[in-house]
Design an enzyme around this catalytic site. Structure first.
Site, PDB file in Angstrom:
ATOM      1  N   SER A  65       0.846  -1.198   0.000  1.00  0.00           N
ATOM      2  CA  SER A  65       0.000   0.000   0.000  1.00  0.00           C
ATOM      3  C   SER A  65       0.879   1.246   0.000  1.00  0.00           C
ATOM      4  O   SER A  65       0.550   2.245  -0.634  1.00  0.00           O
ATOM      5  CB  SER A  65      -0.898   0.010   1.231  1.00  0.00           C
TER       6      SER A  65
ATOM      7  N   ASP B  33       8.734  -2.647  -5.172  1.00  0.00           N
ATOM      8  CA  ASP B  33       7.313  -2.290  -5.118  1.00  0.00           C
ATOM      9  C   ASP B  33       6.996  -1.135  -6.049  1.00  0.00           C
ATOM     10  O   ASP B  33       5.988  -1.137  -6.759  1.00  0.00           O
ATOM     11  CB  ASP B  33       6.923  -1.881  -3.695  1.00  0.00           C
TER      12      ASP B  33
HETATM   13  P1  NG1 Z   1       6.284  -4.542   1.597  1.00  0.00           P
HETATM   14  O1  NG1 Z   1       6.474  -4.647   3.052  1.00  0.00           O
HETATM   15  O2  NG1 Z   1       5.359  -5.544   1.079  1.00  0.00           O
HETATM   16  O3  NG1 Z   1       5.912  -3.151   1.220  1.00  0.00           O
HETATM   17  C1  NG1 Z   1       8.968  -4.614   1.388  1.00  0.00           C
HETATM   18  C2  NG1 Z   1       9.798  -3.636   0.559  1.00  0.00           C
HETATM   19  C3  NG1 Z   1      10.274  -4.234  -0.771  1.00  0.00           C
HETATM   20  C4  NG1 Z   1      10.922  -5.578  -0.548  1.00  0.00           C
HETATM   21  C5  NG1 Z   1       9.990  -6.464   0.291  1.00  0.00           C
HETATM   22  C6  NG1 Z   1      10.590  -7.794   0.623  1.00  0.00           C
HETATM   23  C7  NG1 Z   1       9.157  -1.308   0.876  1.00  0.00           C
HETATM   24  C8  NG1 Z   1       8.380  -0.190   0.322  1.00  0.00           C
HETATM   25  N1  NG1 Z   1       9.032  -2.457   0.247  1.00  0.00           N
HETATM   26  O4  NG1 Z   1       7.706  -4.822   0.844  1.00  0.00           O
HETATM   27  O5  NG1 Z   1      11.145  -3.337  -1.409  1.00  0.00           O
HETATM   28  O6  NG1 Z   1      12.172  -5.430   0.044  1.00  0.00           O
HETATM   29  O7  NG1 Z   1       9.627  -5.851   1.520  1.00  0.00           O
HETATM   30  O8  NG1 Z   1      10.900  -8.504  -0.529  1.00  0.00           O
HETATM   31  O9  NG1 Z   1       9.859  -1.149   1.846  1.00  0.00           O
HETATM   32 MG    MG Z   2       5.195  -1.129   2.071  1.00  0.00          MG
END
Ligand code: NG1
Ligand code: MG
Length: 545
Positions: A179, A224
């Site tokens: 998100s 992301d």
């Molecule tokens: P999430 O927590 O789903 O937003 C995070 C990181 C990614 C990647 C993943 C693990 C952010 C915005 N996103 O995802 O870049 O490292 O964890 O693969 O921090």
């Molecule tokens: Mg995130």
């Protein structure tokens, strides 16, 4: 980079969503517009910036170590309805005003920001404030626009416009579907669109969204934002970061039986903002420490290594630098990674982790050299401060000062083994997809096995799963999923399952009976618990709707 290089301007919802989502989306967009009109004296938005969430199919926690990943955008997204009031260019005008509200006013209260035209935008990353994500996109986007104005010799005429904004997000917060990246990317897109007539370059938007998200206090990778901005309808996205950010759409082969992705929530919330010092940011630091340790031990002193120019690159040597002096550069990616796994097993022998003192002992020279380089680059004197001689203080300065992390021991062996084995699985997964025509019968199970191995590695080596996620994976696999694993940062959030179409109902029913029925869920949560997801399209700006 994939086909067109600018974020598309579209005129209808049918250009964004799949046909079966249109009716529901149309009703939602009507609510967004109605809320905009009631908030801003009947005015209509001039455009809507949209960026989706994503599910990561494979390649977990390796983007910030600059290894390639394979996510896909989903239908759930962040929308920002915007009207930009013509900026007053009078010289006396020194401020601009942002008014921002949300469709869900109760949870996300409206705010007004009056900002100094030339001042840096301050974001208090310690506060859990929903508009921080908008502000980080604003900061990044204005930074880029100002830089362009400067390059064109027009910086003194640059004045950000006043903006009225209403946000609506359907990506669950803290759910592993990103998100935050959807919101930051949509915010940056909104600010760029409002303040410039030039088309928004996808790559610029992605890179700026990656950097922007760090001002919210998370040392995020780039997966992301890349998935959110660059994805194309009907394809997953292979995103690589080294030697520079690149992305190519990947279609899943038609297999028999046909495959689908099921996304199942655990309803265990892990909000990165609150847990970063012991989870996400700590892992990023552990990877940097592991890379530094491998470089210090395996690369003979004085080796000069080519630096990668990835978006996350600092002067610090990363995992990729181990290659050059260990005769790995001539090997193919699979062999390189296999060699790195063996080198890691031999070099990082302490299962129990390493203390600061133990790390400092091995890293003292490379850290001192690194600090000296940084000081020279920045023209500052960090390296010659009084505690220069203390290797632990230097280690802390180099690795542990940018973001707060809490740990006594750093499990760099396990983290490095996860990174290399996961990077290897991504290479193998991609190879299976690319060679799967005509589809061979066992390709599905092979893809699933790789996803299952990712889950094992996340649980055992990276320690980013949780018992509820492990349960969900077990239940889904025994009901017929080929592969099941956590997706996103983990410690809760969402899971992703590779399921043959003929087993979809069985998987859903088993999860309902054995997992969701045992938890106290609202009817809204129940409705959102499991979704079958198809690859959606990335960022777009809708005008004239
Ligand atoms: P999430 O927590 O789903 O937003 C995070 C990181 C990614 C990647 C993943 C693990 C952010 C915005 N996103 O995802 O870049 O490292 O964890 O693969 O921090
Ligand atoms: Mg995130």
């Amino acid at each position: 980079m994939s086909s067109s290089s600018s974020v598309p301007l579209v005129a209808s919802l049918a250009d964004i969503y799949p046909p079966d989502a249109l009716a529901q989306q149309a009703a939602r967009w009507d609510r967004l517009r109605a809320r905009f009109q009631s908030a801003y004296a009947g005015a209509s938005p001039t455009f809507v910036a949209r960026s989706p969430g994503r599910v990561n199919i494979i390649g977990e926690h390796i983007d910030y170590s600059l290894y390639a990943v394979l996510p896909m955008a989903i239908t759930a997204d962040a929308l920002l309805a915007v009207s930009a009031r013509p900026s007053s260019s009078a010289a006396s005008e020194t401020t601009y005003t942002i008014r921002i509200g949300n469709v869900d006013e109760q949870t996300f209260p409206s705010r007004t920001f009056v900002l100094e035209k030339d001042a840096d935008i301050a974001i208090d990353a310690s506060a859990s404030e929903w508009t921080n994500y908008f502000m980080s996109g604003l900061k990044g986007a204005l930074g880029l626009l100002r830089q362009k104005a400067r390059a064109a010799g027009k910086e003194e005429h640059f004045c950000p416009r006043d903006l009225d904004v209403i946000m609506d997000g359907t990506v669950p917060v803290g759910g592993g579907l990103s998100s935050s990246a959807a919101f930051v990317s949509a915010s940056a897109l909104a600010v760029l669109t409002a303040n410039s007539d030039a088309p928004v370059d996808k790559k610029e938007l992605t890179e700026l969204a990656i950097v922007s998200e760090r001002s919210v206090g998370v040392y995020s990778g780039g997966m992301d934002q890349a998935a959110s901005v660059l994805s194309e309808l009907g394809s997953a996205l292979f995103v690589s970061f080294s030697p520079h950010l690149d992305a190519k759409p990947i279609k899943f082969p038609r297999t028999d039986p046909e495959l689908g992705f099921v996304i199942a929530q655990s309803f265990v919330t892990s909000t990165k903002h609150d847990t970063a010092p012991t989870r996400y940011n700590l892992r990023v630091v552990e990877c940097s420490l592991a890379a530094a340790y491998l470089n210090a031990t395996l690369n003979p002193p004085g080796t000069t290594l080519p630096l990668d120019a990835g978006p996350l690159r600092t002067s610090l040597k990363g995992f990729h630098d181990v290659y050059a002096s260990n005769n790995l550069t001539g090997l193919g990616p699979e062999q390189q990674l296999q060699r790195l796994i063996r080198l890691t097993e031999k070099t990082l022998t302490q299962e129990e982790g390493y203390t600061r003192e133990e790390l400092a002992q091995v890293l003292k020279e490379s850290v001192a050299a690194d600090l000296a380089n940084l000081a020279a680059e920045e023209g500052s004197s960090i390296a010659t401060s009084s505690d220069d001689a203390d290797p632990v203080a230097n280690l802390e300065k180099r690795f542990l000062s940018k973001f707060t992390v809490h740990a006594d021991r750093f499990k760099i062996r396990q983290r490095a083994l996860h990174v290399f084995s996961e990077a290897l699985r991504v290479v193998q997964f991609l190879k299976l997809l690319e060679n799967a025509t005509p589809a061979s019968a066992d390709v599905n199970q092979k893809l699933g096995n790789l996803m299952n191995a990712t889950q094992d590695s996340c649980r055992e080596l990276y320690e980013c799963s949780c018992p509820e996620i492990d349960d969900i994976c077990r239940i889904a696999r025994s009901a017929g999923a080929y592969g099941s694993r956590l997706t996103g940062a983990g410690w809760g959030g969402c899971t992703v399952h590779l399921v043959p179409i003929d087993k979809m109902d069985a998987v859903k029913a088993a999860l309902e009976k054995e997992y969701y029925a045992t938890r106290h869920l609202t009817s809204e949560q129940k409705a959102q618990a499991v979704v079958v997801s198809r690859p959606a399209r990335g960022s777009a700006t809708l005008v004239g709707h």
